[in-house]
Design a protein around this motif. Structure first.
Motif, mmCIF file in Angstrom:
data_model
loop_
_atom_site.group_PDB
_atom_site.id
_atom_site.type_symbol
_atom_site.label_atom_id
_atom_site.label_comp_id
_atom_site.label_asym_id
_atom_site.label_seq_id
_atom_site.Cartn_x
_atom_site.Cartn_y
_atom_site.Cartn_z
ATOM 1 N N GLY A 101 0.806 -1.216 0.000
ATOM 2 C CA GLY A 101 0.000 0.000 0.000
ATOM 3 C C GLY A 101 0.836 1.261 0.000
ATOM 4 N N ASP A 102 2.160 1.111 0.103
ATOM 5 C CA ASP A 102 3.030 2.292 0.059
ATOM 6 C C ASP A 102 3.949 2.161 -1.153
ATOM 7 O OD1 ASP A 102 4.660 4.434 0.412
ATOM 8 O OD2 ASP A 102 5.558 3.753 2.299
ATOM 9 N N SER A 103 3.527 2.737 -2.255
ATOM 10 C CA SER A 103 4.305 2.580 -3.486
ATOM 11 C C SER A 103 5.593 3.388 -3.451
ATOM 12 C CB SER A 103 3.459 2.970 -4.704
ATOM 13 O OG SER A 103 2.966 4.276 -4.545
ATOM 14 N N ASN A 104 5.710 4.303 -2.470
ATOM 15 C CA ASN A 104 6.977 5.023 -2.324
ATOM 16 C C ASN A 104 8.057 4.138 -1.709
ATOM 17 O OD1 ASN A 104 6.297 7.643 -3.277
ATOM 18 N ND2 ASN A 104 5.049 7.931 -1.443
ATOM 19 N N ASP A 105 7.622 3.062 -1.112
ATOM 20 C CA ASP A 105 8.521 2.189 -0.357
ATOM 21 C C ASP A 105 9.100 1.148 -1.318
ATOM 22 O OD1 ASP A 105 9.799 1.027 1.770
ATOM 23 O OD2 ASP A 105 8.024 0.011 2.564
ATOM 24 N N ILE A 106 10.153 1.524 -2.047
ATOM 25 C CA ILE A 106 10.647 0.623 -3.100
ATOM 26 C C ILE A 106 11.924 -0.119 -2.706
ATOM 27 C CG2 ILE A 106 9.598 1.852 -5.059
ATOM 28 C CD1 ILE A 106 12.322 3.240 -5.474
ATOM 29 N N PHE A 107 12.583 0.328 -1.656
ATOM 30 C CA PHE A 107 13.815 -0.357 -1.256
ATOM 31 C C PHE A 107 13.499 -1.306 -0.103
ATOM 32 C CE2 PHE A 107 15.299 3.926 -2.649
ATOM 33 C CZ PHE A 107 15.905 3.512 -3.831
ATOM 34 N N PRO A 108 13.778 -2.592 -0.288
ATOM 35 C CA PRO A 108 13.539 -3.512 0.835
ATOM 36 C C PRO A 108 14.233 -2.990 2.093
ATOM 37 C CG PRO A 108 14.157 -4.725 -1.137
ATOM 38 C CD PRO A 108 14.352 -3.272 -1.455
ATOM 39 N N HIS A 109 13.505 -3.022 3.185
ATOM 40 C CA HIS A 109 14.013 -2.382 4.406
ATOM 41 C C HIS A 109 15.342 -2.975 4.865
ATOM 42 C CE1 HIS A 109 9.542 -1.297 5.321
ATOM 43 N NE2 HIS A 109 9.996 -0.764 4.211
ATOM 44 N N VAL A 142 10.287 -5.237 -24.850
ATOM 45 C CA VAL A 142 9.699 -3.898 -24.953
ATOM 46 C C VAL A 142 10.136 -3.039 -23.761
ATOM 47 C CG1 VAL A 142 7.512 -2.624 -24.948
ATOM 48 C CG2 VAL A 142 7.765 -4.679 -26.326
ATOM 49 N N SER A 143 10.176 -3.665 -22.586
ATOM 50 C CA SER A 143 10.606 -2.924 -21.392
ATOM 51 C C SER A 143 12.035 -2.449 -21.560
ATOM 52 C CB SER A 143 10.532 -3.816 -20.157
ATOM 53 O OG SER A 143 9.249 -4.296 -20.024
ATOM 54 N N PHE A 144 12.851 -3.340 -22.089
ATOM 55 C CA PHE A 144 14.249 -3.009 -22.355
ATOM 56 C C PHE A 144 14.354 -1.758 -23.218
ATOM 57 C CE2 PHE A 144 17.755 -6.409 -22.250
ATOM 58 C CZ PHE A 144 17.658 -6.466 -20.876
ATOM 59 N N LEU A 145 13.580 -1.798 -24.278
ATOM 60 C CA LEU A 145 13.647 -0.686 -25.226
ATOM 61 C C LEU A 145 13.217 0.621 -24.566
ATOM 62 C CD1 LEU A 145 12.431 -2.132 -28.631
ATOM 63 C CD2 LEU A 145 14.706 -1.387 -27.984
ATOM 64 N N PHE A 146 12.091 0.527 -23.836
ATOM 65 C CA PHE A 146 11.581 1.743 -23.190
ATOM 66 C C PHE A 146 12.544 2.284 -22.156
ATOM 67 C CE2 PHE A 146 7.310 0.790 -24.832
ATOM 68 C CZ PHE A 146 7.003 2.045 -25.313
ATOM 69 N N LEU A 147 13.086 1.364 -21.408
ATOM 70 C CA LEU A 147 13.976 1.793 -20.330
ATOM 71 C C LEU A 147 15.211 2.489 -20.860
ATOM 72 C CD1 LEU A 147 14.114 -1.006 -17.618
ATOM 73 C CD2 LEU A 147 13.834 1.431 -17.234
ATOM 74 N N ALA A 157 16.869 10.576 -9.989
ATOM 75 C CA ALA A 157 15.552 10.922 -9.439
ATOM 76 C C ALA A 157 14.440 10.397 -10.349
ATOM 77 C CB ALA A 157 15.440 12.426 -9.273
ATOM 78 N N GLU A 158 14.655 10.520 -11.671
ATOM 79 C CA GLU A 158 13.629 10.012 -12.603
ATOM 80 C C GLU A 158 13.514 8.504 -12.519
ATOM 81 O OE1 GLU A 158 14.096 13.489 -16.047
ATOM 82 O OE2 GLU A 158 15.312 11.660 -16.118
ATOM 83 N N GLU A 159 14.659 7.853 -12.354
ATOM 84 C CA GLU A 159 14.634 6.390 -12.252
ATOM 85 C C GLU A 159 13.832 5.946 -11.025
ATOM 86 O OE1 GLU A 159 18.408 4.625 -11.426
ATOM 87 O OE2 GLU A 159 17.569 2.606 -11.369
ATOM 88 N N PHE A 160 14.091 6.606 -9.874
ATOM 89 C CA PHE A 160 13.373 6.239 -8.647
ATOM 90 C C PHE A 160 11.884 6.531 -8.780
ATOM 91 C CE2 PHE A 160 17.285 6.731 -5.624
ATOM 92 C CZ PHE A 160 17.831 5.604 -6.204
ATOM 93 N N LYS A 215 5.759 2.497 -10.981
ATOM 94 C CA LYS A 215 5.565 1.086 -11.339
ATOM 95 C C LYS A 215 5.090 0.299 -10.103
ATOM 96 C CE LYS A 215 8.201 -2.648 -13.526
ATOM 97 N NZ LYS A 215 8.849 -3.384 -12.464
ATOM 98 N N SER A 216 5.703 0.636 -8.952
ATOM 99 C CA SER A 216 5.346 -0.049 -7.711
ATOM 100 C C SER A 216 3.870 0.149 -7.376
ATOM 101 C CB SER A 216 6.213 0.482 -6.574
ATOM 102 O OG SER A 216 5.746 0.056 -5.339
ATOM 103 N N ALA A 217 3.343 1.325 -7.736
ATOM 104 C CA ALA A 217 1.935 1.617 -7.430
ATOM 105 C C ALA A 217 0.992 0.694 -8.195
ATOM 106 C CB ALA A 217 1.628 3.069 -7.768
ATOM 107 N N THR A 218 1.472 0.143 -9.304
ATOM 108 C CA THR A 218 0.606 -0.732 -10.102
ATOM 109 C C THR A 218 0.785 -2.199 -9.730
ATOM 110 O OG1 THR A 218 2.267 -1.037 -11.829
ATOM 111 C CG2 THR A 218 0.791 0.863 -12.053
#
Lengths: 537, 411
Positions: free
Chosen positions: A245-253, B12-17, B30-33, B39-42
């Motif tokens: 639920g926290d998509s900002n949390d991308i680095f494993p703790h 395709v991901s390779f190409l886009f990245l 910063a853009e990478e993060f 992506k994590s939100a999805t």
């Protein structure tokens, strides 16, 4: 047939794709970053609870988190932890004054004048206490000292919260207050769950019972630590994985440097209770547009305190469960003895039990294994140790003074002990990697300092072999520029083909002893050389 | 087909990245993060808790264990009762009802009904006033009915033989009241009176004969007939232990004197004096403890009276002479000494090497120190700071080895 062609095409392209392009550049245009913007708006994640028994079982007997020994993931190219929702560089940036260190997280002066109104009670858990509302409507949680150890737990909470804040963590505001129990008001709506799990009105008798084992002074005044409520708490974080639920949390703790290096800070301050249940995630910002901020909580079991009594002998020295000493004790009928059993502590009730002579920075242990601590490598430890060493003797004495310990000898002992533990930490961890630090380019000179010399753990800097090389930022390939030289001073001349290189060129200077080395990455930018990376080996 | 999709997606991901890099526009850190976060939100992350943790949390939040243990909790005051019957009763099960803190927190009421696989039964009503006079006085009234159909009996005296093992039925009904004062936290003194109705009958243990088939009233007083008793007692106890359930320092010293008054036959009148001394000496910062207990009980029958066998004190079993079977020795007098060297193997487990020495005897002149029964062994005590909740003792004596699993401390 069509599928086979597609698969073949994909594989061919992947294989022939230049490695440099597939894996990108070592240094990006914005490296080294100083901020990790992990505050993108997200919906409020659901509140979660962690069962402390399960947390013990999981961390003690199960394999949790990634333990592949990889480098910390959330660091910048200088090996620093960028500011984020987890950590804000404070003492590490060197721009915090002694007064700010001492003020810590506190924004005000504590509960507003006037009567405190009790609005809730807590009978369970390690530290019973109750929640109060002050006259301005702010909410605080009050915790107390055991009668056997006046000032101990409240001082530990106060002092440690300031240290962790200065180090860079998010902590709650804490204030030491004094009050007469009779002066407390009780809200008519206040409820407490009794031992039968029934919700009952919170009464004067409840408060009397709760305060009975608490230290009172001769005039019946009670001293408490008032922790300001962190709003919108959504439960603790774990020391591994990321939060759902926290998509900002991308680095494993377990791969966050500030959580791995937390081990060093906990060892310094004897925070044996540094586990998930003493953390809190809170949703900060407007509803639906906020982000999760990560806090450390509850420092009652730090320094010499175990909250309800003086710290026992085991914590800090052995996990709650360890097979080897247990079986050694069983099989030898108790004749084999753990070394820490015979450690002597001075009798300072307001301090509890903490010492520095037996303390070993690499052998200190929290209550049970912590996956982030397990992953701590020497670079993480170096990062943390550098911060620990930034506290001067006077800073430490000032911090200890915030604990308002009446016994001046006890207070001095605590400060001396922390100074000694700090030095032991420095003398150990700074030797595990190259101790060179503070690199700066000035004209055609690369200057630096040796932390072992700076902190008087060594009289002089060890001779360093220095080698410059050009660095291909796309391939990572290095091409030596001239022969290696040996230096004994804390600066080295930069070769002219480096200083005069084209804009955007990268170089690496490797300073090495027989045991350790450090790579200093330089980039020619706006006709100046800029340090863009550091890596210790 | 799935593998095709996977590889195509990868490509395709390779190409886009890396398109930006290919065309000379590198992605900033910063853009990478940020891209990773979007992506994590999805992505669907694993649940924060697995089923085991959820289960433990469910039990903890509903305070299931506390409700099972706490008088007055449970379902409307009712709780299941597991075990807690007399030694040798087999697995017992029943219900307990408690109503606590009545009369302005002064009075507790409890009711127990339980039975075991060997048909042992226990029914008990108790009314407690434990906090009188600002917790300096207490009164307890009890009504109890028990049936124990397989109690072991080997004969009286120190020379009784295991070959004579028999069983008998012991039934009792007791009405009693006990009260006392606690002027200071470590001192208790008081007195009590009980009406006790007893019955002894045919034992039901299928493996051993019933007692009356092997013994008679001459060598086993009270076998033929059982009177009702009035029992009067007074007691004094000093308790300086740091923890009643798992002591590491301090001591417990008590003297109890009771008078048993035969209300029917004037044949079984006797008095009993019992003394118990416990001492705990910690060393190595409390990680090791020497624990000692001396227990003595002396019966004095009135002139011409006898002490019925079923009321005589016994030795043997998990709480005293551990290398011997329960109730192995029985007589009018007994002395028992337990010594334990306890050490902390880890925070949840204390171990112990123990030695027991004890003897029963009919008359005090019969006591000789050189023929006491002894046993020794090794113990494992799983504990918290306040109590031992699981004890495994393995003991050996001249009659063999015995192992006990108990849910309480020995002393």
């Amino acid at each position: 047939m069509k599928n086979r062609v597609l698969v073949t095409l994909c594989l061919c392209v992947s294989v022939v794709f230049p490695q440099s392009l597939t894996f990108g550049q070592t240094f990006r245009s914005d490296d080294p970053i100083s901020i990790d913007r992990d505050s993108l708006p997200i919906p409020k994640p659901p509140r979660r609870k962690i069962n402390d028994y399960y947390d013990f079982l999981e961390n003690t007997f199960m394999k949790v988190g990634d333990k592949t020994g990889r480098r910390a993931m959330n660091i910048n190219t200088l090996g620093e932890v960028p500011n984020s929702s987890w950590f804000t560089n404070r003492i590490g940036e060197g721009r915090i004054s002694s007064a700010e260190i001492v003020r810590g997280p506190n924004q005000g002066s504590g509960p507003a004048p006037g009567a405190l109104t009790v609005i809730g009670g807590k009978t369970q858990g390690i530290t019973p206490g109750f929640t109060v509302r002050d006259s301005s409507g702010d909410i605080y949680f009050l915790k107390f000292d055991p009668a056997t150890n006046p000032e101990m737990a409240t001082a530990a909470e106060m002092i440690s919260s300031k240290f962790f804040h200065a180090l860079g963590y998010n902590v709650a505001e804490q204030y030491i207050i004094k009050f007469r129990p009779a002066d407390l008001k009780i809200s008519p709506e206040a409820r407490v769950r009794n031992e039968l799990d029934e919700e009952t009105p919170l009464t004067t008798q409840f408060i009397q019972k709760l305060l009975a084992p608490v230290a009172h002074d001769a005039e019946g005044v009670v001293r408490a630590i008032a922790g300001k409520l962190i709003p919108e708490g959504i439960g603790p974080f774990k020391f591994y994985g990321t939060r759902r639920g926290d998509s900002n949390d991308i680095f494993p703790h377990e791969h966050r440097r500030e959580l791995r290096g937390y081990y060093v800070f906990c060892s310094w301050l004897n925070h044996d209770d540094s586990r998930s249940v003493n953390t809190l995630d809170a949703y900060a910002g407007e509803a639906g547009k906020g982000f999760v901020k990560h806090y450390l909580l509850d420092f009652g079991s730090t320094l010499g305190s175990a909250s309800l009594f003086a710290q026992k002998l085991r914590p800090g020295n052995e996990y709650m469960w360890e097979a080897r000493p247990t079986f050694a004790s069983m099989l030898t009928l108790g004749i084999w003895q753990r070394q820490w059993v015979s450690v002597k502590y001075p009798n300072y009730p307001s301090i509890g039990r903490i010492e520095a002579d037996f303390f070993r920075p690499d052998r200190w242990k929290p209550e049970y294994p912590n996956p982030a601590f397990h992953n701590m490598d020497v670079e993480d430890a170096f990062w943390a140790t550098r911060l620990v060493m930034m506290f001067s003797d006077q800073d430490i004495r000032n911090m200890v003074a915030t604990g308002m310990i009446s016994d001046q000898r006890a207070s001095a002992y605590l400060a001396d002990t922390l100074i000694k533990r700090r030095d032991k930490i420095g003398n150990y961890w700074l030797r595990q990697v190259s101790s060179l630090d503070g690199f700066q380019v000035s004209g055609d000179t690369l200057a630096f300092e040796d932390l072992l010399v700076k902190y008087k753990f060594a009289e002089g800097m060890q001779a360093q072999s220095v080698r410059f090389a050009s660095f291909d930022n796309k391939t990572g390939q290095r091409t030596a520029l001239g022969e290696a030289s040996t230096i004994r001073e804390r600066r080295v001349s930069i070769p002219s083909n480096v200083t005069g290189a084209a804009e955007g060129s990268f170089f690496v200077a490797t300073l090495a002893t027989d045991a350790h080395s450090v790579d200093v990455f330089l980039k020619k930018e706006k006709s100046l050389l800029k340090i863009v990376g550091l890596q210790r080996k | 087909m799935d593998s095709v999709r996977f590889l195509a997606t990868l490509f395709v991901s390779f190409l886009f990245l890396h398109t930006s890099t290919l065309f000379g526009q590198e992605t900033s850190r910063a853009e990478e993060f940020e891209a990773l976060r979007r992506k994590s939100a999805t992505e669907v992350k694993a649940p924060d808790r697995n089923a085991v943790e959820s289960g433990i949390l469910w039990v903890q939040e509903r305070k299931i264990l506390e409700k099972l243990e706490t008088p007055g909790a449970g379902y409307k005051g009712f709780r299941p009762k597991l075990g807690g019957m007399s030694t040798g009763s087999g697995m017992g099960f029943g219900f307990q009802y408690d109503k606590v803190r009545m009369l302005d927190n002064q009075m507790n009421f409890s009711m127990v009904g339980a039975a075991s696989l060997k048909s042992y039964q226990l029914y008990e009503l108790k009314l407690d006033l434990p906090r009188l006079a600002n917790e300096h006085a207490f009164v307890t009234t009890t009504a109890r009915r028990g049936a124990m159909p397989q109690e072991d009996y080997f004969g009286l005296g120190p020379t009784s033989d295991t070959a004579n093992r028999t069983s008998y039925l012991y039934e009792d009904a007791t009405l009693g009241v006990k009260g006392g004062v606690r002027p200071i936290s470590w001192l208790r003194a008081g007195a009590g009176v009980d009406w006790v109705k007893l019955n002894v009958g045919r034992g039901t243990d299928p493996l051993f004969p019933s007692t009356e088939l092997v013994f008679n009233d001459t060598n086993t007083p009270g076998l033929d007939r059982q009177p009702d008793f009035m029992k009067y007692e007074w007691f004094v106890a000093i308790d300086t232990r740091d923890s009643v359930g798992n002591p590491h320092r301090g001591g417990y010293y008590s003297v109890t004197h009771s008078q048993w008054d035969d209300r029917l036959f004037n044949e079984f009148d006797f008095s009993r004096t019992e003394t118990e001394l416990q001492q705990y000496v910690p060393f190595n910062a409390g990680h090791r403890v020497l624990a000692a207990r001396l227990r003595a009980s002396f019966d004095d029958p009135k002139d011409g009276s006898r002490v019925p066998f079923y009321l005589q004190k016994t030795l043997g079993g998990s709480n005293d002479l551990r290398g011997f079977r329960e109730f192995r020795f029985r007589d009018e007098n007994q002395v028992l000494l337990n010594l334990e060297y306890r050490w902390e193997a880890w925070i949840g487990l204390d171990m112990a090497i123990f030695g027991d020495a004890g003897k029963v005897f009919n008359s005090r002149k019969d006591f000789k120190i050189d023929d006491v029964e002894t046993s020794y062994g090794l113990g494992f005590r799983f504990n918290t700071a306040k109590s031992v909740f699981w004890r495994i003792d393995i003991a050996r004596s001249r009659e063999g080895a015995r192992a006990f699993i108990k849910f309480e401390h020995v002393f």
